[in-house]
Design an enzyme around this catalytic site. Structure first.
Site, PDB file in Angstrom:
ATOM      1  N   SER A  62      50.309 120.529 105.394  1.00 31.87           N
ATOM      2  CA  SER A  62      50.645 121.555 106.389  1.00 31.87           C
ATOM      3  C   SER A  62      50.771 122.893 105.683  1.00 31.87           C
ATOM      4  O   SER A  62      51.111 122.946 104.500  1.00 31.87           O
ATOM      5  CB  SER A  62      51.955 121.243 107.127  1.00 31.87           C
ATOM      6  N   THR A  63      50.495 123.970 106.422  1.00 33.19           N
ATOM      7  CA  THR A  63      50.659 125.310 105.855  1.00 33.19           C
ATOM      8  C   THR A  63      52.056 125.793 106.232  1.00 33.19           C
ATOM      9  O   THR A  63      52.220 126.800 106.908  1.00 33.19           O
ATOM     10  CB  THR A  63      49.523 126.228 106.360  1.00 33.19           C
ATOM     11  N   HIS A  64      53.037 124.998 105.831  1.00 36.80           N
ATOM     12  CA  HIS A  64      54.434 125.270 106.168  1.00 36.80           C
ATOM     13  C   HIS A  64      55.233 125.380 104.878  1.00 36.80           C
ATOM     14  O   HIS A  64      56.196 124.660 104.667  1.00 36.80           O
ATOM     15  CB  HIS A  64      55.013 124.155 107.047  1.00 36.80           C
ATOM     16  N   ASN A  65      54.819 126.273 104.005  1.00 40.25           N
ATOM     17  CA  ASN A  65      55.543 126.513 102.763  1.00 40.25           C
ATOM     18  C   ASN A  65      56.721 127.414 103.083  1.00 40.25           C
ATOM     19  O   ASN A  65      56.584 128.353 103.867  1.00 40.25           O
ATOM     20  CB  ASN A  65      54.623 127.196 101.751  1.00 40.25           C
ATOM     21  N   GLN A  72      57.258 120.535 103.639  1.00 39.68           N
ATOM     22  CA  GLN A  72      57.331 119.716 104.849  1.00 39.68           C
ATOM     23  C   GLN A  72      57.070 118.288 104.377  1.00 39.68           C
ATOM     24  O   GLN A  72      56.495 118.082 103.319  1.00 39.68           O
ATOM     25  CB  GLN A  72      56.249 120.177 105.834  1.00 39.68           C
TER      26      GLN A  72
END
Lengths: 266, 587
Positions: free
Chosen positions: B513-516, B347
């Protein structure tokens, strides 16, 4: 070795401190009770008590020179001033002591296997040392350096001189040997902020000094009836976890405290 | 020597957002399902109760709900000229551990990716020509369209009680919603949350510039609601301890509050916690999974035979288990061959801080995704001709709730400590709010996941290695859209503001963000995707790999709603195609 002739714990302690410093003309000052130099020992002992609690706060992990160092350092990072108590008065040194002794200080939930090349700044923390070890090494080196430069340990320097040392650690100008001075400063600053603003259950934020400073109510109430009141300050007496657990505040059906709103204008 | 257990129909690896939905639906169809979870059981009661649920140090700083890195982490480097080193502390992202996964501590924003996001490559070439994409950009079409996913978005949003306002109902633009979103078949299940002072100022400012603000969609119920599974949730009380925390009120959409109350009553489902799957076992021809091997909390190895294996853990573990098990060809960025680990993306978040001297926001109140947003600068909602980048991101006002250890922004130039810091902190803590931008991230040939040659986990197995950096496209995009956000911020009339675009090398240290995403991406071409359009492994058809690992690149939105939609999409294919005739279900 000369161990037997210096059998008192105090003498052994002084020797070990002397071993880390290059020049230690004022080593005796390091081992002395840090409180006596401020000339108001009783007052400080009083400050070591948590309000409404019989037991005074005590250190469990840090040595006496370390206690003196940390109390002095956190007092410069968040000073007591006209806005209220600083980090020292809020018990932040006790918070750091407890954190270093526990899971945080020993990296219990962190990856600790080697190898440990330095890496890039983007790769983050790569030291072989735990925060506990970093504090110990850094505090000894800083005190040794202060003794060599000013013939006094850090905690006995004037405020302005302490500020200058901290700024030089922050900027990297004051380099340490065993750890990065800049890195240690970052840890110290982060832990000081944690101790000032964390729930008092962890030993800092005494009397909710940090929360009162910024206007944070601590354990939250239900704000469903207030969230859409625009530009209207919500001034509540802060509530801690202990306040709820010890039934010092009323709670609603979900366990949220019923905040007492203060009449004070923001 | 592993103990061989009695065969079951389905093994679900990872009991989080995707795993619980898959397990619930398949157990109800009469299949024997076992859910295997590496962490502990956790639930609203007794784990997430007051007052200890409101402990910032424990949850935000010491990551109590998140992955324990002492047992397993990953290694990271910016490019393959560097040596990857282990992530020793959580920072850039915070995967969960335990039942519910990151679905326990997420921030509840529930966005649909736009139609353009699913066809990034073909639509970019159609509108701007092939030269508009960077040469090493490997962003591609998903093999599934927004229209195909729409009913599945709808289902997930009903199960996870999403609040919002539709902007496009079956092609008709509706005032008050997002005019740029894909067509919805019906309105959100719940009305929007309340409007904060920050959100109201943002709305007015955005409207003054001609934009169309709308409520950020969130999985935080605005009123008491019963979902299609018959589970009832409480209304949010805006306590401000949301993202990074578990909800004491059962007012956050999570596996525990939406699906598990039904799932746990089903006798066809069995939950095994503190059990770490180390391998999916294949037959000698490597064409069929025969089960999984896991290690329990006492170090005992078990082999659980199964007809169907659903890999539903976080992105990293999905890819790592495929690599460890020999499912699919590992990606090689030099030869540009293989697929497993390819197209890892992330992100590109950025922000603007607004500081006021004459307004008070009670910044500590809020809910994870609470706020208003504009979508004018996301996806291909604006003309990218001549801009030198593709993609964008939404811009939203943030009323998440500021806890003072982590959230106390100050005007740039303020000292970090001392009396001046103290004075500014006391003044601004309740006189500030932020705008957050969820910038997209394209995929590139050099960004990928593979197994680390040096570092090992607690079981002696290689850690996953991440090689990643953002490219010019992301930096240009971030500067462009963050400047647009700064224009909105300025119109809101702050006395000071910080404008923080995302530039420079990617670092694993500060939270982003934990949006891997990616690493086991979906598609219609087996040479560029690890799973087909139904998230079924091309190579081992009785393995489905479900989650954000399937995203070929990341959009300018939070990923959870799209993960939920893909879960129901894959589930539909499993129930109505695969189980009727087990084998490959896409040509």
């Amino acid at each position: 070795m000369g161990e037997s002739e210096n059998s008192s714990g105090r003498r052994r302690f002084l020797k070990s401190v002397a071993a880390v410093g290059a020049a230690v003309p004022a080593a005796a000052a390091l081992g002395a009770d840090p409180h006596t130099h401020h000339g108001h020992r009783a007052e400080l002992a009083q400050a070591g008590r948590v309000k409404g609690q019989a037991q005074p706060q005590v250190y469990g992990w840090m040595t006496r020179p370390e206690q003196a160092f940390i109390e002095a350092a956190v007092a410069r990072l968040i000073p007591a001033d006209e806005l209220g108590p600083g980090a020292k008065e809020a018990g932040v040194s006790y918070f750091i002591d407890q954190q270093l002794a526990g899971a945080y200080g020993t990296m219990a939930r962190n990856y600790r296997q080697g190898p440990w090349p330095e890496g890039t700044p983007q790769q983050g923390y790569q030291s072989r040392l735990t925060p506990q070890e970093i504090y110990r090494a850094a505090m000894r080196e800083i005190d040794a350096s202060c003794l060599s430069r000013f013939q006094e340990p850090f905690h006995r320097l004037p405020d302005a001189e302490q500020d200058r040392m901290l700024s030089e650690l922050e900027s990297g100008k004051f380099a340490l040997e065993s750890v990065s001075g800049n890195f240690f400063f970052g840890l110290l600053l982060a832990n000081t902020m944690e101790g000032f603003f964390a729930d008092p259950i962890y030993g800092g934020n005494r009397d909710k000094a940090g929360w009162k400073l910024v206007g944070f109510p601590g354990v939250a109430a239900s704000y469903a009836d207030f969230i859409d009141k625009h530009n209207v300050p919500y001034n509540a007496e802060p509530v801690s976890i202990a306040d709820v657990l010890q039934h010092k505040v009323a709670v609603d059906e979900h366990g949220h405290p019923r905040h007492v709103l203060l009449s004070k204008k923001d | 020597m592993a103990t061989k257990l009695k065969p079951v129909d389905v093994v679900v690896i990872g009991v989080g957002v995707t795993g619980t939905i898959l397990a619930k639906e398949l157990a109800e169809s009469g299949l024997k399902v076992v859910g295997i979870e590496r962490g502990q059981m956790r639930d609203t009661f007794p784990d997430f109760q007051m007052p200890n649920a409101h402990d910032e140090l424990k949850y935000q700083r010491r990551h109590d709900l998140m992955q324990d890195l002492s047992r397993e982490t990953l290694t990271f480097r910016n490019n393959n000229h560097e040596t990857a080193l282990p992530m020793r502390y959580l920072g850039s992202f915070k995967p969960g551990e335990g039942v519910g996964g990151a679905g326990v501590h997420w921030g509840t924003q529930t966005w649909r990716f736009s139609p353009w996001d699913f066809e990034t490559r073909s639509r970019t070439i159609a509108r701007y020509g092939k030269n508009h994409l960077a040469e090493d950009c490997t962003s591609q079409d998903w093999g599934v369209t927004y229209e195909e996913l729409e009913p599945h978005f709808d289902m997930f949003e009903r199960v996870y009680w999403v609040c919002g306002k539709a902007g496009n109902l079956n092609g008709r633009i509706v005032p008050g919603g997002n005019p740029h979103e894909g067509p919805r078949s019906r309105e959100y299940p719940l009305p929007p949350l309340k409007v904060t002072h920050a959100a109201a100022l943002f709305t007015k400012a955005a409207q003054s510039l001609g934009y169309k603000p709308f409520p950020t969609p969130v999985s935080t119920p605005s009123m008491v609601y019963t979902n299609p599974y018959g589970v009832t949730m409480n209304a949010c009380v805006y306590c401000g301890y949301c993202e990074g925390f578990a909800c004491e009120m059962a007012s956050k959409g999570s596996p525990q509050t939406t699906v598990m109350p039904v799932l746990m009553k089903n006798r066809y489902f069995e939950l095994r916690t503190l059990a770490n799957v180390i391998r999916i076992n294949l037959d000698p021809a490597k064409k069929r999974a025969v089960g999984v091997t896991y290690v329990d909390s006492r170090g005992r190895e078990f082999e659980q035979p199964a007809e169907l294996v659903l890999l539903a853990s976080y992105v990293f573990n999905n890819v790592r288990l495929m690599l460890q098990s020999g499912i699919g060809k590992p990606y090689d960025p030099v030869a540009n061959t293989g697929v497993v680990g390819r197209n890892y993306a992330y992100q590109t978040p950025s922000s603007v801080n607004l500081f006021f001297d004459d307004r008070h926001f009670n910044s500590f109140m809020g809910a994870g995704g609470l706020g208003m947003a504009v979508d004018e600068f996301n996806s291909d909602n604006f003309d990218h001709a001549g801009l030198g980048f593709i993609g964008g991101g939404f811009i939203r006002s943030v009323s998440s709730g500021s806890r003072p250890i982590e959230v106390r922004p100050l005007p740039s130039g303020t000292p970090r400590w001392g009396s001046a810091w103290k004075k500014a902190t006391a003044h601004y803590f309740n006189r500030t709010f932020g705008l957050a931008l969820q910038g997209a991230c394209q995929s590139y040939r050099g960004n990928y996941l593979d197994l680390d040659p040096t570092y090992r986990d607690a079981y002696g197995l290689p850690l996953l290695r991440m090689t990643f950096d953002r490219h010019d496209n992301e930096h240009k995009m971030s500067v462009y859209i963050t400047n647009k956000a700064a224009e909105i911020a300025k119109a809101a009339g702050p006395s000071k503001m910080n404008v923080n675009p995302r530039t420079g090398r990617y670092t694993i240290v500060p939270y982003q963000s934990t949006h891997n995403t990616g690493g086991a991406v979906m598609g219609n071409d087996p040479s560029t995707s690890a799973v087909n359009r139904y998230l079924q492994s091309w190579d081992v058809p009785n393995v489905f790999v479900i989650g954000a690992s399937a995203f070929p690149q990341n959009g300018g939105y939070n990923p959870t709603d799209t993960v939920g939609a893909l879960t129901y999409w894959a589930l539909d294919a499993i129930k109505n195609r695969y189980l009727k005739r087990p084998g490959p279900i896409a040509a």
